[in-house]
Design a protein around this motif. Structure first.
Motif, PDB file in Angstrom:
ATOM      1  N   TRP A   1       0.810  -1.204   0.000  1.00  0.00           N
ATOM      2  CA  TRP A   1       0.000   0.000   0.000  1.00  0.00           C
ATOM      3  C   TRP A   1       0.849   1.262   0.000  1.00  0.00           C
ATOM      4  O   TRP A   1       0.477   2.269  -0.593  1.00  0.00           O
ATOM      5  CB  TRP A   1      -0.946  -0.002   1.201  1.00  0.00           C
ATOM      6  CG  TRP A   1      -1.868  -1.171   1.193  1.00  0.00           C
ATOM      7  CD1 TRP A   1      -1.682  -2.368   1.826  1.00  0.00           C
ATOM      8  CD2 TRP A   1      -3.105  -1.299   0.490  1.00  0.00           C
ATOM      9  NE1 TRP A   1      -2.719  -3.234   1.571  1.00  0.00           N
ATOM     10  CE2 TRP A   1      -3.617  -2.597   0.755  1.00  0.00           C
ATOM     11  CE3 TRP A   1      -3.841  -0.446  -0.331  1.00  0.00           C
ATOM     12  CZ2 TRP A   1      -4.818  -3.048   0.233  1.00  0.00           C
ATOM     13  CZ3 TRP A   1      -5.047  -0.892  -0.843  1.00  0.00           C
ATOM     14  CH2 TRP A   1      -5.526  -2.179  -0.580  1.00  0.00           C
TER      15      TRP A   1
ATOM     16  N   GLU B   1      -7.164   0.267   3.286  1.00  0.00           N
ATOM     17  CA  GLU B   1      -5.942   0.451   2.503  1.00  0.00           C
ATOM     18  C   GLU B   1      -4.702   0.062   3.312  1.00  0.00           C
ATOM     19  O   GLU B   1      -3.699   0.775   3.353  1.00  0.00           O
ATOM     20  CB  GLU B   1      -5.829   1.886   1.988  1.00  0.00           C
ATOM     21  CG  GLU B   1      -6.936   2.272   1.028  1.00  0.00           C
ATOM     22  CD  GLU B   1      -6.726   3.637   0.402  1.00  0.00           C
ATOM     23  OE1 GLU B   1      -6.068   4.491   1.030  1.00  0.00           O
ATOM     24  OE2 GLU B   1      -7.199   3.839  -0.737  1.00  0.00           O
TER      25      GLU B   1
ATOM     26  N   LYS C   1      -1.525   3.140  -2.859  1.00  0.00           N
ATOM     27  CA  LYS C   1      -2.038   4.469  -2.516  1.00  0.00           C
ATOM     28  C   LYS C   1      -1.557   5.548  -3.484  1.00  0.00           C
ATOM     29  O   LYS C   1      -2.094   6.655  -3.494  1.00  0.00           O
ATOM     30  CB  LYS C   1      -1.633   4.834  -1.096  1.00  0.00           C
ATOM     31  CG  LYS C   1      -2.352   4.043  -0.013  1.00  0.00           C
ATOM     32  CD  LYS C   1      -1.948   4.523   1.364  1.00  0.00           C
ATOM     33  CE  LYS C   1      -2.670   3.753   2.454  1.00  0.00           C
ATOM     34  NZ  LYS C   1      -2.272   4.220   3.810  1.00  0.00           N
TER      35      LYS C   1
END
Length: 480
Positions: A261, A283, A313
Motif C-alpha cells: 500500500w 488500505e 495508494k
C-alpha cells in the motif's frame, strides 16, 4: 447479490469460467506433443518397441485433451463478438488478425496432421508419421505463441496508437514483439512443458507404485525427469524475469501482487510480504508476516532497490486492481508450486544418481512415487494462478492504460448473460467429468503391448515384460 444485475461483472465471470476451463486442456497438449516427438524419435533411432508403445499410449491422452480443448475453446472466441464487441471493434485491426493467425496457422496445422499421427502408424512410412507428429506438436505450440502475443499486447500495447477509440497499427512487427511478448511466451511454454512432464511422471509413478509394467513406465518416468532437470529451474528464472517486467511496466499490478500500500523508496532495502490479509477498505494489511530486506533480492537480486516500488495508494482507487487478495495469493501459490516441483525434481535426481531408479528397484521408492502422483495436478494450478495474476492484476484495464474493462463490454441484458453463464457452467461440468471418466479409463486399461510394430513384419511382440527384449529381438550375441 447485486452482481447478478451487472452485465460487466457477469461477462467477466463468463469469460473467466471459459478461459480457466479451456486452459486445462491445451496446457497438456502443448507439452505432451513435444514428449511424443521425443519418444517417437527414440523409437526410430533405437527400434526399441517400448518407445513405440509409449508413443501409442500417450497419444490417446493427447487426443482426449485436444478434443475437449476444441470444444471448450470455441465459445471463448465467440465471446469477443457477443460479450466484448466494443473491445473487438477498438482493437480488431491488430488483435483480430492475431487470433485469426492462431486459428488458421496453428490450430488448422495441428488438426490437419492429427489424423495421420493417431491413425497412420500402419498406413504411412514411419518417417512420414514422425513428420506428422512434429507438425502436430509444432501447431500446438504455435497456438501458444499467437495467444500469448495477443495477450502480451493487451498488457503492453505497442506498434500504433488509438485514434478516436480505434487502434491504428503503424508497425505490425513492433506490435507483435511488444515489451511483454518474449518473456511471456517463454514463461508459458516452460509452464506447459513442466506441467506435462509432471503429469507424465505422475501417471508413470502410479503404474510403478501399483506394480503394473514398472520397467516399461520407468522409461517414461526417467525421460520426464531428465527433461524436468532443465525445465524446472529454468522456469523459476524466467518467472523472475516476468516479475521484473511487471515491476518496471505495470506498477499497479506489482503493488497488488505484493499487497503493497505504501511506496518503497529507491536506494533502500525493503521487506517482502510472505503472507498477509489485505484490506481494501482501510488500505492496509490487517496482519502480515514479512521477510526482512528480501524484496530487493527478489526483484533485482540485490538488497537495495534501484527504483521505487510504488504502493497502491499512489494511484486513484478507480485505477487499481480491486481484488488485491486474489492477485496476492494467486502469485504466491504459483511461486510455491514452482519451487515444490523443482525440489521434487532435485530429490528424485539424487535418488537416480544413487541408482535407486533402476527398473528392479524403482518400485521400492514408494514415498517418492507418491510425491510425483501428488505433483501431477499442481502444474495446472500454477498455470491457472499465473493467468489470474496476469489478467485480474491488469484490471481495471482490458488494454493496459488504454481501454477500461467497463467500456469494453457489450450492452447486453444481464439476464441473457446470466443464462449463458449457467449454460456454460453446466456444459463444462459435463465435459470435465466426461474427460475424467475417459482419461481414467485410458489409464486403468494401460498400454496395449500387443499392437503390431511397423517394420517388424507387423507382428506383435512376444509376451515379455515391457522393457525386455523378445527372443527374436535380442542382440545376436545374446542368442548365441
Amino acid at each position: 447479490m447485486h452482481f447478478l444485475s451487472d452485465t460487466v461483472v457477469l461477462s467477466r465471470m463468463q469469460f473467466a469460467l471459459t478461459a480457466i476451463f479451456h486452459m486445462i486442456w491445451p496446457v497438456l497438449t502443448t507439452g505432451l506433443g513435444i514428449y511424443l516427438v521425443l519418444v517417437e524419435a527414440l523409437w526410430l533411432k533405437t527400434r526399441n518397441p517400448d518407445y513405440y508403445y509409449h508413443a501409442r499410449f500417450w497419444s490417446k491422452l493427447y487426443v482426449l485433451n485436444f478434443g475437449i480443448g476444441v470444444a471448450s475453446g470455441i465459445p471463448m472466441g465467440f465471446q469477443f463478438g457477443t460479450n466484448w464487441a466494443p473491445f473487438s471493434e477498438a482493437v480488431g485491426n491488430f488483435f483480430g488478425s492475431i487470433i485469426g493467425f492462431e486459428a488458421s496457422w496453428a490450430f488448422m496445422l495441428e488438426a490437419a496432421f492429427l489424423g495421420i499421427m493417431v491413425f497412420g502408424w500402419e498406413r504411412v512410412n514411419p518417417i512420414i508419421h514422425f513428420v506428422a507428429t512434429i507438425l502436430v506438436a509444432f501447431g500446438a505450440n504455435l497456438s501458444t505463441f499467437w495467444i500469448l502475443t495477443a495477450n502480451s499486447w493487451m498488457q503492453t500495447p505497442a506498434g500504433g496508437q488509438f485514434t478516436d477509440g480505434i487502434f491504428i497499427v503503424n508497425d505490425y512487427f513492433q506490435a507483435i514483439f511488444n515489451p511483454f511478448m518474449a518473456v511471456s511466451i517463454a514463461h508459458m511454454f516452460l509452464a506447459t512443458l513442466e506441467t506435462s512432464l509432471f503429469v507424465i511422471g505422475g501417471i508413470s509413478a502410479w503404474y510403478i507404485l501399483n506394480q503394473r509394467h514398472p520397467a516399461f513406465f520407468a522409461k517414461a518416468f526417467k525421460i520426464a525427469l531428465a527433461t524436468a532437470i532443465a525445465v524446472a529451474p529454468l522456469q523459476i528464472y524466467v518467472g523472475h524475469l516476468s516479475g521484473e517486467q511487471v515491476y518496471r511496466q505495470q506498477p499497479t499490478k506489482m503493488a497488488a501482487m505484493e499487497a503493497l500500500w505504501e511506496t518503497q523508496p529507491a536506494g533502500q532495502p525493503a521487506d517482502w510480504s510472505l503472507v498477509a490479509l489485505p484490506n481494501k477498505q482501510t488500505e492496509t494489511n490487517d496482519w502480515e508476516i514479512k521477510v526482512p530486506n528480501a524484496l530487493g533480492y527478489i526483484l533485482e537480486l540485490k538488497p537495495n532497490l534501484s527504483e521505487p516500488v510504488q504502493g497502491l495508494k499512489e494511484f486513484p482507487p478507480e485505477d487499481r486492481p480491486s481484488m488485491v487478495g486474489l492477485v496476492y495469493y494467486s502469485f504466491r501459490l504459483m511461486i510455491a508450486i514452482g519451487f515444490f516441483l523443482a525440489g521434487l525434481m532435485l530429490l528424485t535426481t539424487l535418488q537416480w544418481l544413487r541408482g535407486q531408479l533402476a527398473a528392479e528397484t524403482i518400485a521400492a521408492q514408494r514415498w517418492l512415487m507418491r510425491g510425483w502422483i501428488f505433483a501431477a495436478p499442481l502444474g495446472y494450478i500454477a498455470v491457472e494462478s499465473g493467468w489470474i495474476v496476469r489478467c485480474v492484476g491488469r484490471q481495471p484495464w482490458v488494454v493496459y492504460g488504454q481501454i477500461r474493462t467497463v467500456d469494453a463490454a457489450s450492452n447486453l441484458p444481464p439476464g441473457d448473460v446470466l443464462t449463458t453463464l449457467v449454460g456454460f457452467a453446466t456444459t463444462y461440468t459435463i465435459l470435465f467429468f466426461g474427460a475424467i471418466y475417459f482419461g481414467s479409463r485410458i489409464i486403468r486399461r494401460g498400454p496395449r503391448l500387443d499392437l503390431p510394430i511397423p517394420g517388424i513384419e507387423d507382428k506383435p511382440a512376444v509376451n515379455t515384460e515391457p522393457g525386455q527384449f523378445s527372443p527374436d529381438e535380442r542382440p545376436v550375441e545374446a542368442q548365441q
